[in-house]
Design a protein around this motif. Structure first.
Motif, mmCIF file in Angstrom:
data_model
loop_
_atom_site.group_PDB
_atom_site.id
_atom_site.type_symbol
_atom_site.label_atom_id
_atom_site.label_comp_id
_atom_site.label_asym_id
_atom_site.label_seq_id
_atom_site.Cartn_x
_atom_site.Cartn_y
_atom_site.Cartn_z
ATOM 1 N N ALA A 148 0.824 -1.208 0.000
ATOM 2 C CA ALA A 148 0.000 0.000 0.000
ATOM 3 C C ALA A 148 0.858 1.258 0.000
ATOM 4 N N LEU A 149 1.918 1.274 0.789
ATOM 5 C CA LEU A 149 2.783 2.455 0.840
ATOM 6 C C LEU A 149 3.591 2.615 -0.435
ATOM 7 N N ALA A 150 3.983 1.496 -1.044
ATOM 8 C CA ALA A 150 4.674 1.597 -2.331
ATOM 9 C C ALA A 150 3.749 2.187 -3.390
ATOM 10 N N PHE A 151 2.495 1.778 -3.369
ATOM 11 C CA PHE A 151 1.525 2.282 -4.333
ATOM 12 C C PHE A 151 1.193 3.749 -4.056
ATOM 13 N N ALA A 152 1.058 4.107 -2.778
ATOM 14 C CA ALA A 152 0.704 5.483 -2.413
ATOM 15 C C ALA A 152 1.846 6.453 -2.703
ATOM 16 N N GLY A 153 3.084 5.995 -2.613
ATOM 17 C CA GLY A 153 4.220 6.848 -2.919
ATOM 18 C C GLY A 153 4.467 7.916 -1.865
ATOM 19 N N SER A 154 5.136 8.984 -2.260
ATOM 20 C CA SER A 154 5.536 10.029 -1.316
ATOM 21 C C SER A 154 4.345 10.778 -0.737
ATOM 22 N N ARG A 155 3.209 10.725 -1.399
ATOM 23 C CA ARG A 155 2.040 11.431 -0.862
ATOM 24 C C ARG A 155 1.521 10.767 0.404
ATOM 25 N N ALA A 156 1.827 9.488 0.602
ATOM 26 C CA ALA A 156 1.399 8.809 1.824
ATOM 27 C C ALA A 156 2.059 9.439 3.042
ATOM 28 N N THR A 157 3.355 9.725 2.950
ATOM 29 C CA THR A 157 4.034 10.340 4.086
ATOM 30 C C THR A 157 3.614 11.792 4.255
ATOM 31 N N TRP A 158 3.284 12.466 3.154
ATOM 32 C CA TRP A 158 2.777 13.833 3.246
ATOM 33 C C TRP A 158 1.473 13.851 4.039
ATOM 34 N N LEU A 159 0.581 12.934 3.738
ATOM 35 C CA LEU A 159 -0.680 12.848 4.470
ATOM 36 C C LEU A 159 -0.468 12.385 5.911
ATOM 37 N N ALA A 160 0.482 11.469 6.108
ATOM 38 C CA ALA A 160 0.700 10.931 7.445
ATOM 39 C C ALA A 160 1.162 12.002 8.423
#
Length: 538
Positions: A148-160
């Motif tokens: 899921a994090l590989a698919f979400a990419g850098s935007r996942a950490t931005w949202l987190a």
């Protein structure tokens, strides 16, 4: 309508609203809402606003500087049909897998890991509007997080960084989403290694190890003496990736570590290097315990277990204290054999092949202990030749092959073989023994199952169905088949979707269950085929 102007939304605002709704606004009015007849409507207005905020993935707080825009994702956009499919998968509630589930509808949440793996293979970017739902799904299921994090990419950490519920994405990403220093940035690497958080340091070490094993080992040596024992253990474990002869001097030093767990891990890693000095020492010790007696009618292996665990054995990772219920001598003996290079046994036992060695009788009830230790050695050393010998033929008794003491051992041994050979062996096991003992073995086979394995599973399920077997005992295998059977097998299953005639010995209601299960299996396989087609794009 009562006004909600001026209300402030604290991090626990939603809980306040829910509590007020449950108790009634007459008994409890949320902060910022005027008591009175208009309070219920104002509460609903506030709940609507809070719902929008929660769905946006941003926890309300006091006004601060506006965050920087999310980074652009350069990967190609997901095809529209695949995006709609992802939305459906994320909207589904977690199912119960195959464990007794009724009905013919597929369990969509069980297909999400497979969908994510396929999407990552294609290199697609995640649709921004689905990122909150994707992170929520990964929050509840740790098995989804890497894909899921590989698919979400850098935007996942931005949202987190905006929602504490998704902080797992920061922990899973080196530097909380910040890029690792480049290989040329030696100062940045040293700074992060010396001052970073533990998770950041582990990620940094793993990244360097994957790229340049020697550099990672040298970085670890710079602070090794001052690290905590539990940290040393985690760092040492990272050396499994790319383990090679050059790691031996460092691991030999770790054999003298203050922590017993560190010493044991170092010894395990050294024993996985067949040419290491520790492996040679273990070979001498184990060889002194095992011999072939030619005085009997049939050559027989005899075992003389060690009578003590001396300091040298302890330094090389042998744990002196046996677990409850185990004899000390057999406990020491098993550890010696497990750590000895398998390549040395043919020369020590008369030039015999692994299969010939495993076939020899073993005197005085030492067979189980000896073969179990060889099993562990084959798994540790990734020795396919010994694994085949210990597995034996798939038609061997269900209790185990010539050397395997259990199905769990067999599953580990199968992991040393190639995917095709593994599937063929398990297919032969199922053809001989059926499915009742095969669940653990199926779990180590590649997905989708190879054609011989798929046919063996379907044939065994069909036999169980025709025999009127108790159907719920096969629900676990049915759940695996939904996720692992090749979608091309759907056509072969269409004839099994009808309710069969129930014989006198059949379990009550078994026919209906089997029909539902096969209908769900066919529906799921067709859905998986559609998912793959959608990801290919127009």
């Amino acid at each position: 309508m009562a006004s909600t102007t001026g209300t402030t939304s604290a991090p626990d605002a939603w809980e306040e609203l829910v509590t007020s709704a449950l108790l009634g606004t007459a008994r409890r009015t949320p902060p910022g809402i005027e008591p009175g007849p208009g309070a219920p409507v104002a509460l609903l207005d506030a709940a609507a606003v809070e719902t929008v905020r929660r769905r946006a993935g941003l926890r309300p707080a006091r006004a601060v500087q506006r965050p920087q825009p999310a980074p652009e994702d350069p990967r190609p956009a997901l095809p529209a049909a695949a995006g709609r499919r992802l939305a459906l998968l994320l909207a589904d509630r977690p199912g119960t897998g195959g464990s007794g589930r009724r009905g013919t509808a597929p369990d969509l949440m069980e297909l999400l890991p497979q969908w994510l793996a396929a999407a990552n293979t294609h290199g697609y970017a995640a649709p921004p509007q689905l990122l909150p739902a994707l992170l929520d799904a990964a929050r509840g299921r740790t098995d989804l997080r890497p894909a899921a994090l590989a698919f979400a990419g850098s935007r996942a950490t931005w949202l987190a960084r905006l929602n504490p519920d998704w902080r797992f994405a920061l922990r899973a990403t080196p530097g909380g989403g910040a890029a690792l220093p480049s290989p040329q940035d030696t100062a940045g690497i040293r700074l992060l290694w010396e001052e970073g958080l533990f998770a950041e340091r582990v990620a940094l070490l793993a990244a360097i190890r994957a790229r340049e094993p020697a550099a990672a080992r040298e970085l670890l040596t710079t602070t090794w003496a001052t690290e905590r024992a539990e940290d040393r253990l985690m760092f040492l474990d990272s050396l499994r990736a790319g383990l090679g002869p050059d790691d031996e001097p460092f691991l030999e030093q770790a054999l003298a570590d203050r922590s017993r767990n560190v010493r044991s891990t170092a010894a395990e890693l050294l024993s996985a290097l067949p040419d290491s000095a520790l492996a040679a020492r273990m070979a001498v010790r184990a060889g002194a315990c095992v011999a072939v007696d030619h005085t009997q009618d049939t050559p027989t292996i005899v075992v003389e277990a060690p009578h003590e665990c001396d300091s040298g054995m302890e330094r090389d990772g042998v744990v002196p204290k046996a677990p409850s219920g185990r004899g000390e001598r057999s406990w020491w003996f098993g550890q010696l054999v497990e750590a000895a290079p398998l390549s040395g046994w043919p020369g020590r036992l008369g030039g015999r092949t692994p299969a010939e060695i495993v076939a020899l009788p073993v005197a005085d009830d030492w067979r189980t202990e000896l073969h179990a230790a060889w099993c562990r050695a084959a798994v540790r050393q990734r020795d396919a030749g010994w694994a085949r010998a210990l597995l034996g033929t798939p038609a061997a008794p269900e209790a185990g092959g010539p050397g395997a003491v259990s199905l769990a051992e067999r599953a580990k041994l199968l992991g040393t073989l190639g995917s095709a050979e593994r599937a063929e062996w398990v297919a032969g096991f199922i053809a001989t023994h059926g499915l009742s003992e095969a669940f653990q073995l199926l779990g180590v086979c590649g997905v989708p199952w190879a054609a011989p394995l798929g046919r063996a599973v379907v044939d065994a399920l069909n036999i169980a169905r025709d025999a009127g077997s108790y159907p719920w005992s096969f629900s676990g295998v049915m759940g695996l088949a939904e996720r692992c059977l090749d979608p091309s097998e759907a056509g072969r299953l269409e004839g099994l979707m009808a309710v069969p005639d129930e014989g006198e010995d059949a379990s009550p209601g078994a026919g209906g269950y089997w029909a539902e299960a096969f209908q769900r299996l066919v529906t799921t396989l067709r859905l998986r085929a559609a998912m793959a087609e959608e990801l290919e794009g127009p």
